[in-house]
Design an enzyme around this catalytic site. Structure first.
Site, mmCIF file in Angstrom:
data_model
loop_
_atom_site.group_PDB
_atom_site.id
_atom_site.type_symbol
_atom_site.label_atom_id
_atom_site.label_comp_id
_atom_site.label_asym_id
_atom_site.label_seq_id
_atom_site.Cartn_x
_atom_site.Cartn_y
_atom_site.Cartn_z
ATOM 1 N N GLU A 230 4.753 1.008 -6.016
ATOM 2 C CA GLU A 230 4.204 1.834 -4.977
ATOM 3 C C GLU A 230 5.092 3.209 -4.740
ATOM 4 O O GLU A 230 4.499 4.138 -4.473
ATOM 5 C CB GLU A 230 4.645 1.237 -3.615
ATOM 6 C CG GLU A 230 3.721 -0.309 -3.346
ATOM 7 C CD GLU A 230 2.388 -0.203 -3.755
ATOM 8 O OE1 GLU A 230 1.661 0.659 -3.434
ATOM 9 O OE2 GLU A 230 1.854 -1.202 -4.020
ATOM 10 N N GLU B 10 -4.072 3.308 -10.263
ATOM 11 C CA GLU B 10 -3.554 2.049 -10.277
ATOM 12 C C GLU B 10 -2.975 1.522 -11.699
ATOM 13 O O GLU B 10 -1.950 1.167 -11.888
ATOM 14 C CB GLU B 10 -4.599 0.830 -9.925
ATOM 15 C CG GLU B 10 -5.013 1.065 -8.364
ATOM 16 C CD GLU B 10 -3.984 1.038 -7.492
ATOM 17 O OE1 GLU B 10 -2.726 0.514 -7.731
ATOM 18 O OE2 GLU B 10 -4.192 1.349 -6.178
ATOM 19 N N MET C 245 0.918 -1.136 0.141
ATOM 20 C CA MET C 245 -0.052 -0.081 0.040
ATOM 21 C C MET C 245 0.830 1.345 -0.022
ATOM 22 O O MET C 245 1.838 1.293 0.938
ATOM 23 C CB MET C 245 -0.827 0.046 1.212
ATOM 24 C CG MET C 245 -1.747 1.105 1.449
ATOM 25 S SD MET C 245 -2.940 1.450 -0.168
ATOM 26 C CE MET C 245 -3.183 3.199 -0.017
#
Length: 893
Positions: free
Chosen positions: A340, A362, A305
């Site tokens: 990330e 994304e 994340m």
């Protein structure tokens, strides 16, 4: 504009005479002005958050104090925020301009995930300080503030770390807040924690104060304006390995104490990415540090994340343990970090306004992940991975249950479901195509302008298209709209070709590739403007096939009279249907194409054949034309296609035996050349190919490989480290698949005794890989106990579905409540759908339909997709098996 706000505010004040306070007036809420979806009233917005938490890891609970500076844009008796599993003890509202605190009455609504704070009379427009004292729960799954237990790497003693996971809608489990992306504000976080432990957040700690009882208060520097889902906190017995990345920015890997050099590769990979992205996007990294925090365990929803300045990544894809890490682990460490870190700009610095545009996060991070990996490791052939990604997206996009890249999201469950292959892999494929359309320099110029204009703010998809067009790509928006606003896959049909005078002229016609949409609904094909690169031995020619002009028909002339290849470079998101004669020529010429074109051509034609657009034999001829000494990434892809074909022949032993012999003829020499042991100076793709060939031949039950696996496994009795190294998981996996009860018990014993959280997780999961259903039942029963660990059990159940989907489905339904507790809430609507995706059993159809009848409308999508795919497989699979059997020359009985 200020005068309009004043008139509006005065009108509201007249309508509500009992106003609590008159403070400086503020502009209307930007959420309302932008026309962005919100499930909050839009009459208030945060200006700054000050949050202090005091976690009790033993009691699995925490207390918190939130001080939120807010702007109220219209008179209201109630301030509404998001909150889940929080108990409010006290809430007050204080006017910034002066005045006594106002006590608010708190009421929570669990179904709506909201907290309503009501004043005795209407609250006037202005600025206030909202103070809330509350309590919360520490979860056992990765939602909100959660705990992960693991064996200490130095002592073996079980220890506990705390971490947060907030995307898309779980920051509201940490504190009451405006938990939607567009509500950006700075955050100041502090925590009261054990003095001996390390606390980590988005920014560096600026103050530590000793407190009584062996505690300390850690206060972190204020963050830039950012969305709530990017807030991060971690606490535990950690260590940090760090180095400078560029002037003013330090990067670090935070990991469980005792990790040591396991973090080295991740750190050395992380540091160059920061200046690379800063240069590419034309914007400096705006924080003084960027940590990547390793957490044990796993999730069924995510692997890492992008919290701003404080990435979280599960240890299995961040730390490199020489005892168990595979070549694929090293690849995952690098590519995950590349993804990330890209988010630190695309998603964190500039954030989508609402989850409709999740792909802006994304899809772009996936695309930049590939670009960065190819830049720093060109020998890994990263762009070839886009072919696999494209096929994964098309596997979903070919059904009527698909959705556009830019999709309508309205609820938390719908937001959770948006993290799929359309958002990631189709997003990446479309971006690659649009970059080729615009040209690399123009594309990059547009992205830089977009970043400069939108930094620290929010955006919509069309903001990006406008920036790229302005940079010099006229017409891009029309192409982009076709591929992002409507679902589906263009099909480019080559209806004729003629070579004359050293040039080849193609007649083309556009259609739509669909597995069920048009057949079930009678719908007309969708239309796209399809950018193409076409070659016939000469330089590729750029062309646009406009599906809305001339009935979707066009002609293209290219230099050369060699085999014609559409989608040269595999940069387009479409399928190509060639005449059968042309496919025969392509098969002969295939070894001379670039590896990425070989890979794309084979994958595309197998998919077309499986869906019934053409016979299977020409596609298998293309697959057979891939030589055994092919590029290792291409070889891995070809071998996976053979494995899938072998799996489909589970009820055709004669055909399976014939295919096994064919596979061995081509690929055993490659395995023998690679050997069973790693070699000095081999490339990462070659090392990865070894693991795939050994594991693949093991799955096929190859006697030599199976004997070798059991020989090595037996060595563990005398030496527990006998299998240590990059092949350890492969050898364990082969034994686990073919395990006897004695071998299964031995693997469980090794899992029980392991002092490595990653190894423990891996071995427990492999227990559910057995071909023997009785052993898998033991594994499923074990998953419902505390033994494997809170986040490992769901992985075991998912693993069981690979070879035993119907049995696993029945198990999950029978133990639904218990299983749901083992799955993070963000993935619950998709977990059972993943089990169905592995099935080819018609008996499962009525079971799924019965289950779906009781689902809420916003939770149905994953099961609808899984059911549609299952029904289509039941039609296509027999045709595929028949074609495969005929190609192998095996007569039907």
């Amino acid at each position: 504009m200020r005068s309009l706000a004043l008139v509006s505010a005065l009108a509201l004040a007249v309508a509500a005479p009992q106003v609590l306070a008159e403070t400086p007036l503020v502009a209307p809420n930007p959420v309302a002005a932008a026309g962005v979806h919100s499930d909050l009233p839009r009459n208030a917005a945060p200006l700054h958050y000050t949050i202090e938490i005091a976690p009790d890891a033993t009691a699995m609970a925490f207390t918190g104090k939130a001080g939120i500076d807010i702007a109220v844009s219209e008179a209201t008796p109630t301030i509404v925020l998001h909150a889940v599993e929080l108990t409010v003890d006290k809430a007050t509202l204080t006017p910034v301009g002066g005045g006594a605190p106002i006590t608010l009455t708190a009421a929570t609504n669990a179904a709506e995930q909201k907290l309503r704070l009501t004043a005795p009379a209407a609250i006037a427009p202005g600025q206030y300080r909202l103070d809330i004292a509350y309590k919360g729960t520490i979860n056992t799954q990765p939602n909100g503030l959660f705990a992960l237990d693991y064996p200490d790497k130095r002592t073996g003693k079980t220890t506990r770390g705390l971490f947060t996971q907030f995307e898309p809608a779980d920051a509201r489990r940490f504190a009451p807040m405006f938990d939607e992306p567009i509500y950006k504000a700075p955050w100041t976080l502090s925590a009261v924690v054990p003095a001996a432990q390390m606390a980590v957040a988005n920014t560096p700690a600026v103050k530590e104060e000793p407190l009584a009882g062996g505690l300390k208060r850690v206060t972190f520097a204020e963050t830039p304006r950012m969305s709530s889902y990017l807030l991060f906190f971690a606490l535990g017995d950690f260590e940090r390995l760090a180095k400078p990345a560029m002037p003013g920015v330090e990067v670090g890997i935070v990991s469980p104490a005792g990790s040591g050099e396991q973090a080295r590769f991740a750190l050395d990979s992380l540091a160059p990415l920061v200046p690379y992205y800063a240069d590419y996007f034309g914007q400096p990294f705006p924080l003084p540090k960027l940590d990547n925090v390793a957490g044990p365990g796993q999730s069924q929803f995510f692997g890492a994340m992008e919290n701003w300045g404080g990435i979280f990544t599960f240890e299995s894809i961040l730390l490199e343990d020489p005892a168990i890490s595979t070549p694929a682990t090293r690849n995952a460490i690098y590519t995950t970090q590349a993804h990330e870190v890209a988010h630190q700009w695309f998603g964190d610095l500039v954030t989508m306004a609402w989850w409709d545009d999740l792909w802006l996060n994304e899809g772009f991070a996936s695309w930049m992940e590939t670009k960065a990996t190819d830049h720093f490791h060109p020998d890994w052939f990263a762009p070839m991975g886009r072919v696999n990604g494209r096929e994964q997206a098309m596997e979903l996009d070919g059904f009527r249950t698909t959705h556009p890249i830019v999709q309508e999201i309205r609820t938390v469950d719908e937001a959770n479901q948006a993290f799929d292959s359309i958002t990631y892999q189709k997003g990446e494929a479309v971006i690659s195509m649009l970059e080729a359309f615009a040209g690399e320099d123009v594309w990059r110029g547009g992205l830089r302008a977009y970043m400069a204009d939108r930094k620290f703010g929010s955006s919509r998809t069309d903001d990006l298209w406008a920036a790229v067009e302005k940079a010099g790509a006229p017409g891009l928006t029309k192409v982009a709209h076709d591929f992002t606003r409507q679902p589906g896959i263009p099909l480019v049909k080559v209806t004729a070709m003629q070579c004359k005078g050293g040039k080849t002229t193609l007649a083309l016609e556009q259609g739509e590739f669909s597995r069920d949409r048009m057949a079930e609904t009678g719908a007309s094909p969708a239309r796209w403007q399809v950018p193409m690169l076409v070659s016939a031995g000469g330089a590729p020619v750029r062309s646009i096939l406009d599906g809305r002009a001339n009935a979707g028909k066009a002609s293209v002339t290219v230099d050369g009279c060699g085999p014609v290849l559409l989608n040269t470079g595999q940069l387009g998101y479409y399928r190509v249907l060639y005449p059968q004669k042309a496919l025969a020529g392509l098969a002969k010429a295939l070894p001379g194409f670039t590896p990425i074109d070989q890979m794309g051509l084979v994958s595309d034609n197998i998919a077309l054949s499986y869906a019934g657009y053409q016979p299977l034999a020409p596609a298998l001829d293309l697959l057979a034309a891939v030589p055994g000494n092919a590029n290792p990434v291409l070889a891995s892809s070809a071998f996976r296609h053979y494995r899938a074909a072998w799996d489909s022949l589970d009820k055709a032993p004669a055909a399976r035996a014939a295919l096994t012999a064919r596979i061995a003829k081509t690929w055993r020499p490659r395995l023998e050349a690679l050997g069973y042991e790693p070699r000095a100076n081999e490339t990462l793709p070659e090392a990865t190919l070894r693991t795939q060939l050994v594991g693949g031949f093991g799955a096929l039950g190859d006697p030599q490989v199976l004997t070798e696996a059991r020989r090595r496994f037996a060595l563990l009795k005398a030496n527990p480290k006998a299998l240590d190294g990059p092949m350890k998981t492969v050898w364990f996996g082969i034994v686990a698949r073919h395990a006897t009860r004695t071998e299964w018990d031995a693997i469980r014993a090794y899992a029980d005794a392991s002092g490595s959280s990653v190894e423990k997780q891996t071995l427990y999961t492999l227990l559910a890989r057995a071909e023997d259903p009785a052993l898998v039942q033991f594994a499923l029963d074990l998953a419902l106990t505390d033994k494997p660990g809170q986040t490992t059990s769901a992985g075991m159940i998912a693993m069981a579905s690979g070879l035993h989907p119907e049995m696993t489905y029945d198990f999950v339904i029978a133990h639904r409540d218990a299983v749901e507790k083992l799955v993070d809430s963000s993935s619950r609507t998709r977990f059972l759908a993943g089990v169905v995706d592995n099935s080819n059993d018609p008996a499962l159809v009525p079971k799924v339909e019965s289950y779906m009848a009781n689902l809420a409308p916003d939770a149905r999508k994953p099961m609808e997709q899984a059911l549609a795919a299952l029904k289509e497989r039941l039609q296509s699979r027999p045709r595929y098996i028949s074609g495969l059997t005929a190609w192998l020359g095996v007569k039907k009985k």
